[in-house]
Design an enzyme around this catalytic site. Structure first.
Site, PDB file in Angstrom:
ATOM      1  CG  ASP A 244      37.988  40.987  46.129  1.00 47.41           C
ATOM      2  OD1 ASP A 244      38.617  40.371  47.003  1.00 47.41           O
ATOM      3  OD2 ASP A 244      37.614  40.460  45.055  1.00 47.41           O
ATOM      4  CD  GLU A 279      42.603  40.392  47.997  1.00 49.98           C
ATOM      5  OE1 GLU A 279      42.859  39.207  48.216  1.00 49.98           O
ATOM      6  OE2 GLU A 279      41.731  40.733  47.162  1.00 49.98           O
TER       7      GLU A 279
END
Ligand code: CA
Ligand code: CA
Length: 547
Positions: A244, A279
């Site tokens: 993330d 990401e």
């Protein structure tokens, strides 16, 4: 019914094998004369992936399937739906055929999305137990599905014991212990994104929210903790992680690439064939730059969403431009990391649903699916994308994460906070899983066909694009891609109405015939792509594999 049978018979005769049910018949009934007359060759056997080139499915756990009627999606719910995702037989079945699952965070957290983790080596009790997770992995292994979990280490929850202890220590004037796990500064040193530690004059960095204090990723003690967490999940059987918010990894003067390199290296040290996808919600320059860290894969944000290359191509039909961009992008990222795997997608849990900006048009949605799924790399299907789920036009997290419509009444059963602009299932459910499986013309069936084509032609995901094939029309183009000594051509007519007919030279790829095709049009339409000599005729919104 008769109409359907004719369609199936035609598909079999043309070796298209659009329907999984016809696959065995196809091998038995197609004669060589039928093959040569239509320019088709027998499709290869569909083979499950054994490497990290897969077709992933993103599951937002809260919203996927609730097994115990407590209004929260959960791991036993996912297990109960695995046969829908992949029944273990790549040649047949009603399953989509995906062979990778990305689970959004599952560790203990107070939020419904769980991107603020309180205990990294746990399963949130609302999602199930560790035993449930072990069962999920075992069931996925039986079906050849790799599971990756979200690893959210840019920040922890403010309820994580590290942060609770850090705040206590700061209050006591101790800055050498857990305070060093975070970025804690005096008032005069704070910048944007810093928040007050109550009862002190000190501030902590928290870019996303005050519940998400940013970890100090250059601290060796923090890295040791993260290594333990990764080992824990590898030991549980995950294949890798979705990282993330990697662009926020920066820590005091360092842009964060050092930590990204460390975490990639550590993943491979712990599990040689592991797979990391990052990401990095940025432009092409930054994403390309971060491949130099050795990270396996990053989501292709510039090609995603309403304004990205895939949807733009659906609008303009300019597939020549798309393939040219794809070739240079592949060259670009492989110059930074020779093993780089691109991860194309249309939407995810932070974005407006793709069906909304494809103007709820089934043919557009199918063409978009063909374009990104037939790109090199490891694509990600956001749950429900295969059903054309809609959100609202309100830019709002809740509407990106609506319940999966298995039967259509899930909105009343699964609680998703902060939904704006959706009041009933009719506002977002176009079709249910149940109905889409029965409908040969559904978007779901197109996803099934595309994935099967990819399992029959491993070059699509893995190959190096050696040439973009241009024609007289920008809406009709192809690319030659080479893998393991084989070359194939992926050719697409992206126009909405025009049939394309033209020569495809064998000088760049000595193909024998059409090995499969997929179309965005109604499957009962009898018009199929044909090859006579080197002249190919491709109906509108149709992609063809030549091998
Ligand atoms: Ca539940
Ligand atoms: Ca199957």
């Amino acid at each position: 019914m008769i109409k359907k049978l004719i369609a199936i018979a035609m598909a079999a005769a043309l070796s298209v094998c659009a329907f999984s049910a016809c696959s065995t018949d196809n091998n038995n009934t197609s004669s060589s004369s039928q093959n040569t007359s239509s320019g088709n060759v027998q499709p290869q056997k569909a083979v499950q992936s054994a490497d990290n080139y897969r077709n992933f499915y993103q599951i937002f756990v809260n919203s996927f399937c609730d097994s115990n009627d407590d209004s929260v999606g959960d791991i036993p719910g996912i297990i109960s739906k695995l046969d829908y995702l992949n029944d273990g037989d790549p040649e047949k079945g009603d399953d989509i055929g995906i062979d990778g699952i990305w689970l959004t965070p599952i560790a203990k957290s107070s939020s419904y999305h769980k991107y603020d983790v309180e205990d990294y080596c746990s399963i949130d009790p609302n999602f199930g137990t560790m035993e449930d997770f072990e069962k999920l992995i075992a069931e996925c292994n039986k079906r050849g599905i790799n599971v990756i979990t979200d690893l959210v280490v840019n920040h922890s929850s403010n309820k994580h014991e590290w942060f609770v202890k850090a705040c206590e220590e700061v209050k006591q004037g101790n800055f050498d212990g857990y305070a060093k796990y975070y970025h804690i500064v005096k008032e005069e040193d704070k910048t944007t994104g810093y928040r007050l530690i109550e009862g002190t004059n000190y501030y902590y960095e928290a870019n996303f929210s005050d519940t998400m204090p940013e970890l100090n990723l250059s601290n060796p003690d923090v890295r040791a903790e993260i290594k333990k967490i990764m080992k824990f999940w590898f030991d549980k059987g995950v294949s890798g992680f979705r990282l993330d918010a990697i662009k926020y990894y920066d820590t005091g003067g360092d842009d964060g690439k050092d930590f990204c390199k460390w975490i990639s290296d550590t993943a491979h040290e712990l599990k040689k064939d592991s797979y990391i996808v990052g990401e990095n919600w940025s432009g092409t320059g930054q994403i390309s730059d971060w491949y130099s860290t050795g990270i396996d894969s990053q989501f292709n944000f510039p090609m995603s969403s309403a304004i990205g290359d895939y949807v733009t191509t659906v609008r303009t039909g300019n597939v020549k431009k798309l393939y040219t961009t794809m070739q240079s992008w592949q060259k670009n990222i492989r110059s930074k990391n020779k093993n780089a795997i691109d991860s194309p997608f249309l939407s995810n849990h932070d974005m407006v649903r793709s069906a909304a900006y494809l103007v709820k048009n089934l043919e557009n949605e199918k063409l978009a699916a063909m374009l990104y799924m037939l790109s090199p790399g490891t694509p990600y299907i956001y749950y429900g994308e295969e059903l054309g789920i809609l959100g609202s036009d309100k830019d709002n997290d809740g509407t990106y994460r609506l319940p999966m419509p298995w039967e259509g009444d899930e909105l009343d059963k699964i609680n998703v906070p902060n939904i704006v602009g959706i009041t009933s299932a009719e506002d977002y459910v176009v079709t249910t899983v149940k109905d889409a499986q029965k409908d040969d013309n559904s978007l779901l069936k197109t996803y099934q066909q595309i994935i099967k084509l990819k399992l029959q032609n491993p070059e699509i995901a893995r190959g190096t694009i050696t040439k973009v094939i241009e024609t007289s029309e920008s809406y009709a183009a192809g690319y030659v891609t080479e893998y393991d000594g084989n070359k194939i051509i992926v050719f697409c007519n992206a126009d909405k109405t025009e049939t394309f007919s033209g020569e495809i030279s064998k000088s760049d790829c000595d193909y024998s015939g059409i090995a499969g095709q997929v179309t965005a049009r109604d499957v009962t339409d009898s018009e199929q792509a044909k090859l006579e000599g080197t002249t190919i005729t491709v109906p509108p919104m149709t992609a063809v594999i030549l091998r």
